[in-house]
Design a protein around this motif. Structure first.
Motif, mmCIF file in Angstrom:
data_model
loop_
_atom_site.group_PDB
_atom_site.id
_atom_site.type_symbol
_atom_site.label_atom_id
_atom_site.label_comp_id
_atom_site.label_asym_id
_atom_site.label_seq_id
_atom_site.Cartn_x
_atom_site.Cartn_y
_atom_site.Cartn_z
ATOM 1 N N ALA A 46 0.830 -1.208 0.000
ATOM 2 C CA ALA A 46 0.000 0.000 0.000
ATOM 3 C C ALA A 46 0.866 1.260 0.000
ATOM 4 O O ALA A 46 0.571 2.222 -0.713
ATOM 5 C CB ALA A 46 -0.929 -0.013 1.211
ATOM 6 N N GLU A 47 1.947 1.256 0.787
ATOM 7 C CA GLU A 47 2.849 2.410 0.805
ATOM 8 C C GLU A 47 3.508 2.610 -0.560
ATOM 9 O O GLU A 47 3.610 3.733 -1.054
ATOM 10 C CB GLU A 47 3.907 2.225 1.888
ATOM 11 N N LEU A 48 3.946 1.511 -1.177
ATOM 12 C CA LEU A 48 4.535 1.565 -2.517
ATOM 13 C C LEU A 48 3.521 2.110 -3.523
ATOM 14 O O LEU A 48 3.826 2.996 -4.322
ATOM 15 C CB LEU A 48 4.995 0.164 -2.930
ATOM 16 N N ALA A 49 2.315 1.591 -3.488
ATOM 17 C CA ALA A 49 1.268 2.011 -4.419
ATOM 18 C C ALA A 49 0.948 3.494 -4.249
ATOM 19 O O ALA A 49 0.737 4.210 -5.239
ATOM 20 C CB ALA A 49 0.011 1.165 -4.204
ATOM 21 N N HIS A 54 -0.608 4.525 -8.026
ATOM 22 C CA HIS A 54 -1.239 3.462 -8.836
ATOM 23 C C HIS A 54 -1.527 2.318 -7.873
ATOM 24 O O HIS A 54 -0.612 1.776 -7.268
ATOM 25 C CB HIS A 54 -0.306 3.028 -9.962
ATOM 26 N N HIS A 55 -2.783 1.956 -7.728
ATOM 27 C CA HIS A 55 -3.208 1.110 -6.625
ATOM 28 C C HIS A 55 -3.777 -0.223 -7.092
ATOM 29 O O HIS A 55 -4.693 -0.243 -7.921
ATOM 30 C CB HIS A 55 -4.242 1.863 -5.785
ATOM 31 N N PRO A 56 -3.251 -1.315 -6.547
ATOM 32 C CA PRO A 56 -3.768 -2.636 -6.914
ATOM 33 C C PRO A 56 -5.068 -2.937 -6.178
ATOM 34 O O PRO A 56 -5.356 -2.345 -5.132
ATOM 35 C CB PRO A 56 -2.659 -3.582 -6.429
ATOM 36 N N ASP A 57 -5.834 -3.847 -6.729
ATOM 37 C CA ASP A 57 -6.939 -4.440 -5.983
ATOM 38 C C ASP A 57 -6.301 -5.508 -5.101
ATOM 39 O O ASP A 57 -5.473 -6.303 -5.572
ATOM 40 C CB ASP A 57 -7.964 -5.076 -6.926
ATOM 41 N N ILE A 58 -6.644 -5.509 -3.815
ATOM 42 C CA ILE A 58 -6.039 -6.431 -2.859
ATOM 43 C C ILE A 58 -7.144 -7.178 -2.128
ATOM 44 O O ILE A 58 -8.077 -6.574 -1.603
ATOM 45 C CB ILE A 58 -5.162 -5.685 -1.838
ATOM 46 N N THR A 78 -1.547 -1.779 -18.624
ATOM 47 C CA THR A 78 -0.626 -0.809 -19.214
ATOM 48 C C THR A 78 0.770 -0.984 -18.609
ATOM 49 O O THR A 78 0.961 -1.791 -17.694
ATOM 50 C CB THR A 78 -1.102 0.637 -18.968
ATOM 51 N N ASP A 79 1.700 -0.178 -19.094
ATOM 52 C CA ASP A 79 3.051 -0.194 -18.536
ATOM 53 C C ASP A 79 3.049 0.128 -17.043
ATOM 54 O O ASP A 79 3.901 -0.353 -16.298
ATOM 55 C CB ASP A 79 3.953 0.792 -19.283
ATOM 56 N N LYS A 80 2.106 0.946 -16.580
ATOM 57 C CA LYS A 80 2.022 1.261 -15.148
ATOM 58 C C LYS A 80 1.803 -0.006 -14.333
ATOM 59 O O LYS A 80 2.371 -0.160 -13.250
ATOM 60 C CB LYS A 80 0.882 2.248 -14.870
ATOM 61 N N ASP A 81 0.994 -0.913 -14.847
ATOM 62 C CA ASP A 81 0.724 -2.162 -14.137
ATOM 63 C C ASP A 81 1.961 -3.048 -14.104
ATOM 64 O O ASP A 81 2.289 -3.644 -13.070
ATOM 65 C CB ASP A 81 -0.455 -2.899 -14.787
ATOM 66 N N VAL A 82 2.650 -3.122 -15.220
ATOM 67 C CA VAL A 82 3.873 -3.925 -15.303
ATOM 68 C C VAL A 82 4.926 -3.369 -14.351
ATOM 69 O O VAL A 82 5.566 -4.123 -13.606
ATOM 70 C CB VAL A 82 4.400 -3.979 -16.752
ATOM 71 N N GLU A 83 5.100 -2.060 -14.348
ATOM 72 C CA GLU A 83 6.081 -1.434 -13.462
ATOM 73 C C GLU A 83 5.749 -1.700 -11.996
ATOM 74 O O GLU A 83 6.644 -1.993 -11.194
ATOM 75 C CB GLU A 83 6.148 0.066 -13.736
ATOM 76 N N LEU A 84 4.471 -1.599 -11.633
ATOM 77 C CA LEU A 84 4.083 -1.839 -10.249
ATOM 78 C C LEU A 84 4.253 -3.316 -9.885
ATOM 79 O O LEU A 84 4.696 -3.635 -8.786
ATOM 80 C CB LEU A 84 2.648 -1.369 -9.988
#
Length: 94
Positions: A46-49, A54-58, A78-84
């Motif tokens: 959560a801190e990283l996101a 850019h926030h994952p579903d958890i 997208t690339d944002k998802d890959v990077e995260l």
């Protein structure tokens, strides 16, 4: 930001640890030794996101944490998802 093609997502999956493409998102399930270990990992994710905005579903189920990454505003991965996903992988190794 453009949605990645299926071929591009498939190519990137080889660079990720335990992620798969399912239901239009990058998904990973991680089992931790204890419930509190899983909660600690969720807190770090959560801190990283938050830093990346850019926030994952958890989803937390006892010792299992399920993550899903998709750029909702773009309607796909997208690339944002890959990077995260890569950053989460690194966080879980440290």
């Amino acid at each position: 930001m453009a949605v990645l093609t299926d071929d591009r997502v498939d190519a990137v999956l080889g660079e990720l640890n335990g992620w798969e493409r399912s239901e239009g998102a990058l998904r990973r399930s991680v089992e931790f030794p204890t419930f509190l270990d899983g909660i600690g990992a969720v807190s770090r994710i959560a801190e990283l996101a938050e830093r990346k905005d850019h926030h994952p579903d958890i989803d937390i189920r006892w010792r299992t944490v399920k993550l899903a990454l998709v750029t909702h505003s773009e309607g796909g991965i997208t690339d944002k998802d890959v990077e995260l996903a890569k950053a989460i992988d690194q966080l879980l190794v440290d």
